[in-house]
Design a protein around this motif. Structure first.
Motif, PDB file in Angstrom:
ATOM      1  N   THR A 177       0.835  -1.202   0.000  1.00 47.17           N
ATOM      2  CA  THR A 177       0.000   0.000   0.000  1.00 47.17           C
ATOM      3  C   THR A 177       0.868   1.250   0.000  1.00 47.17           C
ATOM      4  O   THR A 177       0.592   2.216  -0.722  1.00 47.17           O
ATOM      5  CB  THR A 177      -0.936   0.006   1.222  1.00 47.17           C
ATOM      6  N   GLU A 178       1.936   1.247   0.798  1.00 49.03           N
ATOM      7  CA  GLU A 178       2.820   2.404   0.855  1.00 49.03           C
ATOM      8  C   GLU A 178       3.540   2.622  -0.474  1.00 49.03           C
ATOM      9  O   GLU A 178       3.712   3.773  -0.914  1.00 49.03           O
ATOM     10  CB  GLU A 178       3.838   2.232   1.988  1.00 49.03           C
ATOM     11  N   ARG A 215       1.067   4.199  -2.708  1.00 47.14           N
ATOM     12  CA  ARG A 215       0.839   5.588  -2.300  1.00 47.14           C
ATOM     13  C   ARG A 215       1.949   6.501  -2.834  1.00 47.14           C
ATOM     14  O   ARG A 215       1.681   7.551  -3.420  1.00 47.14           O
ATOM     15  CB  ARG A 215       0.758   5.678  -0.775  1.00 47.14           C
ATOM     16  N   GLN A 216       3.183   6.104  -2.628  1.00 45.86           N
ATOM     17  CA  GLN A 216       4.298   6.920  -3.084  1.00 45.86           C
ATOM     18  C   GLN A 216       4.317   7.032  -4.605  1.00 45.86           C
ATOM     19  O   GLN A 216       4.577   8.110  -5.158  1.00 45.86           O
ATOM     20  CB  GLN A 216       5.614   6.338  -2.575  1.00 45.86           C
ATOM     21  N   ARG A 234      -7.547  -2.536  -3.670  1.00 47.54           N
ATOM     22  CA  ARG A 234      -7.664  -1.453  -2.686  1.00 47.54           C
ATOM     23  C   ARG A 234      -8.682  -0.389  -3.109  1.00 47.54           C
ATOM     24  O   ARG A 234      -9.403   0.148  -2.269  1.00 47.54           O
ATOM     25  CB  ARG A 234      -6.288  -0.815  -2.482  1.00 47.54           C
ATOM     26  N   MET A 287      -8.912   5.908  -5.906  1.00 48.77           N
ATOM     27  CA  MET A 287      -7.551   5.911  -5.381  1.00 48.77           C
ATOM     28  C   MET A 287      -7.100   7.340  -5.078  1.00 48.77           C
ATOM     29  O   MET A 287      -6.554   7.612  -4.002  1.00 48.77           O
ATOM     30  CB  MET A 287      -6.594   5.265  -6.386  1.00 48.77           C
ATOM     31  N   LEU A 324      -6.265   8.680  -1.223  1.00 49.28           N
ATOM     32  CA  LEU A 324      -4.893   9.010  -0.851  1.00 49.28           C
ATOM     33  C   LEU A 324      -4.712  10.502  -0.577  1.00 49.28           C
ATOM     34  O   LEU A 324      -3.996  10.890   0.348  1.00 49.28           O
ATOM     35  CB  LEU A 324      -3.930   8.542  -1.949  1.00 49.28           C
ATOM     36  N   GLU A 331      -6.141  11.215   2.835  1.00 50.52           N
ATOM     37  CA  GLU A 331      -5.244  10.807   3.921  1.00 50.52           C
ATOM     38  C   GLU A 331      -4.249  11.906   4.251  1.00 50.52           C
ATOM     39  O   GLU A 331      -3.989  12.206   5.416  1.00 50.52           O
ATOM     40  CB  GLU A 331      -4.482   9.534   3.523  1.00 50.52           C
TER      41      GLU A 331
END
Length: 209
Positions: free
Chosen positions: A29-30, A33-34, A67, A74, A78, A81
């Motif tokens: 997931t990270e 995200r990046q 996800r 998405m 993100l 967050e």
């Protein structure tokens, strides 16, 4: 083959996977995200693709679709967050302290390199994509305005501003000048000037009777 490899990476190897469900690994997931934010900053929302994010994250597209259902889902999740991570509005006990703290927090957000890269693009994209605009307003703008409204509410309770103050206009006065300076005019502001701006904002809020 790629789909199978990705699914294995997403499963928890140390324990049993619940029947009918995949365990989503935090490191995957990270990585997504990046990769998403790097692609967003470089390409913009319109040209961003699930394929490009997956390639940069070194995962298969199924890892992303497990996800989020779509590129928009998405993006909204993100970006929200990141926005929620900066929602704390400290209660200093005085309107002046609250306004200064708020402006300093907003300054930190608006001058972050990632924010400077993606905010103008998202605003432009929102004009072309009403669904995206509505989703970001509901998940990013509205929670931030709710937290900022607490500053005005506390000031009313303390008798620092009149209870006849229009809350929506007050929030515009609170956040608007700094946003205009940093994002629209694109001019820097020192901390000393930021405190001066806080005094001007306070003056506008407290003059209403």
């Amino acid at each position: 083959m790629l789909c199978g490899m990705t699914a294995t990476r997403d499963n928890n190897r140390s324990g049993r996977v619940p029947a009918g469900a995949a365990v989503l690994q935090a490191d995957v997931t990270e990585a997504i995200r990046q990769a998403f934010f790097s692609e967003l900053a470089e390409s913009g929302y319109g040209r961003l693709s699930i394929e490009a994010v997956a390639r940069r994250a070194a995962v298969g597209k199924p890892a992303i679709y497990r996800r989020w259902r779509s590129k928009q889902d998405m993006a909204v999740a993100l970006i929200s967050e990141v926005a929620w991570a900066h929602l704390d509005m400290p209660d200093t006990g005085r309107l002046r302290g609250d306004v200064i703290a708020f402006l300093r927090a907003e300054y930190a957000v608006l001058t972050h390199p990632l924010a400077k890269a993606i905010i103008p693009d998202l605003l432009s994209e929102g004009n072309r994509n009403p669904d995206l605009a509505a989703a970001l307003l509901a998940t990013v703008r509205d929670p931030r305005r709710t937290r900022a409204a607490a500053i005005i509410g506390r000031a009313i309770e303390r008798g620092e501003v009149a209870d006849t103050l229009n809350p929506d206009l007050a929030l515009d006065v609170l956040a608007g000048p700094l946003y205009w300076r940093l994002t629209v005019v694109d001019q820097p502001i020192s901390d000393e000037e930021l405190v001066q701006l806080a005094e001007l904002v306070m003056g506008a809020l407290t003059r209403v009777s």
